[in-house]
Design an enzyme around this catalytic site. Structure first.
Site, PDB file in Angstrom:
ATOM      1  N   ARG A 150      24.044 -35.065   5.436  1.00 51.76           N
ATOM      2  CA  ARG A 150      23.868 -36.220   6.309  1.00 51.76           C
ATOM      3  C   ARG A 150      25.271 -36.685   6.722  1.00 51.76           C
ATOM      4  O   ARG A 150      26.236 -36.521   5.966  1.00 51.76           O
ATOM      5  CB  ARG A 150      23.148 -37.354   5.580  1.00 51.76           C
ATOM      6  CG  ARG A 150      21.748 -36.990   5.090  1.00 51.76           C
ATOM      7  CD  ARG A 150      21.148 -38.129   4.274  1.00 51.76           C
ATOM      8  NE  ARG A 150      19.816 -37.801   3.788  1.00 51.76           N
ATOM      9  CZ  ARG A 150      19.555 -37.211   2.620  1.00 51.76           C
ATOM     10  NH1 ARG A 150      20.572 -36.898   1.815  1.00 51.76           N
ATOM     11  NH2 ARG A 150      18.323 -36.950   2.255  1.00 51.76           N
ATOM     12  N   LYS A 174      21.322 -39.810  -1.022  1.00 51.09           N
ATOM     13  CA  LYS A 174      20.598 -41.077  -1.049  1.00 51.09           C
ATOM     14  C   LYS A 174      20.295 -41.487  -2.490  1.00 51.09           C
ATOM     15  O   LYS A 174      19.948 -40.662  -3.317  1.00 51.09           O
ATOM     16  CB  LYS A 174      19.288 -40.952  -0.273  1.00 51.09           C
ATOM     17  CG  LYS A 174      19.466 -40.911   1.237  1.00 51.09           C
ATOM     18  CD  LYS A 174      18.121 -40.938   1.937  1.00 51.09           C
ATOM     19  CE  LYS A 174      18.276 -41.037   3.445  1.00 51.09           C
ATOM     20  NZ  LYS A 174      16.957 -41.087   4.118  1.00 51.09           N
ATOM     21  N   HIS A 252      22.870 -35.455  13.238  1.00 51.57           N
ATOM     22  CA  HIS A 252      21.610 -35.067  12.594  1.00 51.57           C
ATOM     23  C   HIS A 252      21.057 -33.772  13.197  1.00 51.57           C
ATOM     24  O   HIS A 252      20.344 -33.029  12.520  1.00 51.57           O
ATOM     25  CB  HIS A 252      20.585 -36.197  12.709  1.00 51.57           C
ATOM     26  CG  HIS A 252      19.705 -36.313  11.503  1.00 51.57           C
ATOM     27  ND1 HIS A 252      20.180 -36.657  10.255  1.00 51.57           N
ATOM     28  CD2 HIS A 252      18.372 -36.099  11.348  1.00 51.57           C
ATOM     29  CE1 HIS A 252      19.180 -36.673   9.388  1.00 51.57           C
ATOM     30  NE2 HIS A 252      18.077 -36.332  10.023  1.00 51.57           N
ATOM     31  N   ARG A 255      22.302 -31.008  11.237  1.00 49.60           N
ATOM     32  CA  ARG A 255      21.550 -30.912   9.977  1.00 49.60           C
ATOM     33  C   ARG A 255      20.251 -30.134  10.208  1.00 49.60           C
ATOM     34  O   ARG A 255      19.879 -29.269   9.419  1.00 49.60           O
ATOM     35  CB  ARG A 255      21.263 -32.317   9.456  1.00 49.60           C
ATOM     36  CG  ARG A 255      20.481 -32.389   8.131  1.00 49.60           C
ATOM     37  CD  ARG A 255      20.519 -33.833   7.639  1.00 49.60           C
ATOM     38  NE  ARG A 255      19.485 -34.163   6.672  1.00 49.60           N
ATOM     39  CZ  ARG A 255      19.596 -33.952   5.360  1.00 49.60           C
ATOM     40  NH1 ARG A 255      20.673 -33.382   4.866  1.00 49.60           N
ATOM     41  NH2 ARG A 255      18.626 -34.314   4.539  1.00 49.60           N
ATOM     42  N   HIS A 278      16.169 -33.400   0.022  1.00 52.72           N
ATOM     43  CA  HIS A 278      14.888 -34.072   0.248  1.00 52.72           C
ATOM     44  C   HIS A 278      14.192 -34.302  -1.099  1.00 52.72           C
ATOM     45  O   HIS A 278      14.103 -33.376  -1.914  1.00 52.72           O
ATOM     46  CB  HIS A 278      13.974 -33.216   1.136  1.00 52.72           C
ATOM     47  CG  HIS A 278      14.365 -33.218   2.575  1.00 52.72           C
ATOM     48  ND1 HIS A 278      13.937 -32.258   3.470  1.00 52.72           N
ATOM     49  CD2 HIS A 278      15.152 -34.053   3.296  1.00 52.72           C
ATOM     50  CE1 HIS A 278      14.439 -32.503   4.663  1.00 52.72           C
ATOM     51  NE2 HIS A 278      15.178 -33.590   4.577  1.00 52.72           N
ATOM     52  N   TYR A 287      10.077 -28.046   9.211  1.00 58.23           N
ATOM     53  CA  TYR A 287      10.830 -26.895   9.711  1.00 58.23           C
ATOM     54  C   TYR A 287      10.016 -25.609   9.727  1.00 58.23           C
ATOM     55  O   TYR A 287      10.507 -24.577  10.182  1.00 58.23           O
ATOM     56  CB  TYR A 287      12.098 -26.689   8.864  1.00 58.23           C
ATOM     57  CG  TYR A 287      13.050 -27.836   8.951  1.00 58.23           C
ATOM     58  CD1 TYR A 287      13.772 -28.091  10.119  1.00 58.23           C
ATOM     59  CD2 TYR A 287      13.217 -28.710   7.887  1.00 58.23           C
ATOM     60  CE1 TYR A 287      14.633 -29.174  10.207  1.00 58.23           C
ATOM     61  CE2 TYR A 287      14.077 -29.795   7.966  1.00 58.23           C
ATOM     62  CZ  TYR A 287      14.782 -30.014   9.124  1.00 58.23           C
ATOM     63  OH  TYR A 287      15.628 -31.084   9.212  1.00 58.23           O
TER      64      TYR A 287
END
Length: 322
Positions: A150, A174, A252, A255, A278, A287
Site C-alpha cells: 500500500r 494495517k 493502488h 498494487r 489481506h 483478482y
C-alpha cells in the site's frame, strides 16, 4: 458516560483492543461526528436514538449524494459504536443491528498491463531534477511493483527494513501487522543504489548537526517522510511521461497490477493474499477474473474441440463407425 465522550472511548478501544490503523480511526471519527451532529440537529443523541433515527440518517446520507461505499462505511461505524455501547452497558440495545446497508458496487479493480508498467518504470528512471530524485523515483516504483505494498506502507518504510541487501522486506501493514515480501533483483538493485545516495545525504546532515531520519524516503513533511499525496502526484507525472492514461494510474493501481500479473503467471490466491496483507482471502478473490481469462484462453487455444478446423461452434461431428 456523557455522549460526547462515546466517540473518543470507542476509538481508544478500537486502537487498543483491535489494533485499528490510524487511517481507519480517522475515518470512524469523521463518520461518527457527522452522525452525532445530525442527531443533535434533530434534538436527540447517541443514548436516546432509535432504529428509526438511524434509518432516517441513512436516508439523509443518500440525499446528500454519498456513494454506496461511503454510506456502507458510515452504517458500519454506527453499528460498531452501538455494539461497543451495549457491551459497556451504556445502552441496553443496539438500534442499528437490524438495519441493512446499501451494499457496495462490485467492481473489478483497475489495473495495468505489463507493458504499461514497464513504461512507467522507464519514466521513473528518467524523471527528476537531479540524480538523487531519479534514483529515489526508480526505487519507489520498483519497490511498489515488486511488493504490492500500500502507498502508506511504502512511503513510511523505516530505513532499517532495507539494510543488508535484503532478499525479503519486512512490511508493517494495517493494524501494525507485519509480513515478509520477497524483492525482485531489479528492486534490490534500485534499493541498493538509493541507499548509497540516501546514506551520503544523511551523513552530510549529521556532520552539520542536523537530526538523521529513520525513514527510507525522508522528507521535510510533518510526518518526516514522503507523503502519500506527493507520491500520488509523482506517479501521475510518470504516467504523462510514459504515455499511459493518467486517469488509470494511481499507487493502488500498481498494487492491483502486482496481484493480477502474479495470478496471470501462475501464483495461487493464498500466496497473493499473504503478499498483499489481506486479512481475508475473500478480499483477494476479486483478482480471479484474471485467472478466469487465463483459463478461458487456455481452453480456446489448446482444447482439441476448439481448433480452427472445427465447425462454427468449435465442435466437430464425430466420425461414423466404419
Amino acid at each position: 458516560m456523557a455522549t460526547n465522550q462515546w466517540i473518543s472511548a470507542f476509538l481508544e478501544a478500537q486502537a487498543a483492543e483491535l489494533g485499528a490503523a490510524r487511517n481507519t480511526l480517522l475515518a470512524y471519527g469523521r463518520d461518527l461526528r457527522d452522525y452525532e451532529s445530525w442527531l443533535a440537529s434533530n434534538e436527540t443523541c447517541f443514548d436516546s436514538a432509535a432504529k428509526s433515527d438511524v434509518e432516517t440518517y441513512m436516508v439523509h446520507c443518500d440525499d446528500q449524494g454519498f456513494s454506496k461505499a461511503t454510506r456502507a462505511r458510515r452504517l458500519s461505524a454506527i453499528k460498531q459504536l452501538y455494539r461497543f455501547a451495549f457491551e459497556e452497558g451504556w445502552r441496553s440495545d443496539n438500534p442499528a443491528i437490524q438495519i441493512s446497508g446499501p451494499g457496495r458496487a462490485k467492481k473489478l479493480p483497475k489495473t495495468l498491463s505489463e507493458s504499461e508498467v514497464d513504461r512507467l518504470l522507464e519514466a521513473a528512471r528518467a524523471s527528476g531534477r537531479s540524480e538523487q530524485e531519479r534514483v529515489r523515483n526508480t526505487c519507489l516504483m520498483e519497490l511498489l511493483y515488486a511488493t504490492g505494498m500500500r502507498v502508506s506502507e511504502l512511503v513510511s518504510l523505516p530505513v532499517s527494513a532495507a539494510r543488508g541487501d535484503p532478499r525479503m522486506l519486512l512490511i508493517r501493514g494495517k493494524g501494525g501487522k507485519e509480513r515478509m515480501v520477497p524483492l525482485s533483483p531489479p528492486a534490490r538493485e534500485a534499493l541498493a543504489e538509493w541507499l548509497k545516495l540516501r546514506d551520503a545525504l544523511e551523513e552530510k546532515r549529521r556532520l552539520e548537526g542536523k537530526p538523521v531520519s529513520k525513514f527510507l524516503f525522508a522528507s521535510r513533511s510533518a510526518a518526516g517522510h514522503l507523503t502519500r499525496h506527493r507520491f500520488y502526484l509523482l506517479i501521475k507525472e510518470f504516467a504523462v511521461a510514459s504515455d499511459v492514461s493518467p486517469g488509470k494510474v494511481t499507487p493502488h493501481t500498481l498494487r492491483h497490477a502486482f496481484a493480477t500479473h502474479l495470478l496471470a503467471n501462475g501464483a495461487d490466491l493464498r500466496s497473493i493474499q499473504t503478499l498483499l496483507g489481506h486479512a481475508d482471502v475473500a478480499t483477494t478473490e476479486i483478482y480471479t477474473h484474471v485467472l478466469e481469462a487465463r483459463l478461458s484462453d487456455l481452453v480456446l487455444n489448446h482444447h482439441p474441440l476448439a481448433k480452427d478446423d472445427a465447425t462454427t461452434h468449435g465442435l466437430k461431428k464425430p466420425a461414423k463407425d466404419a
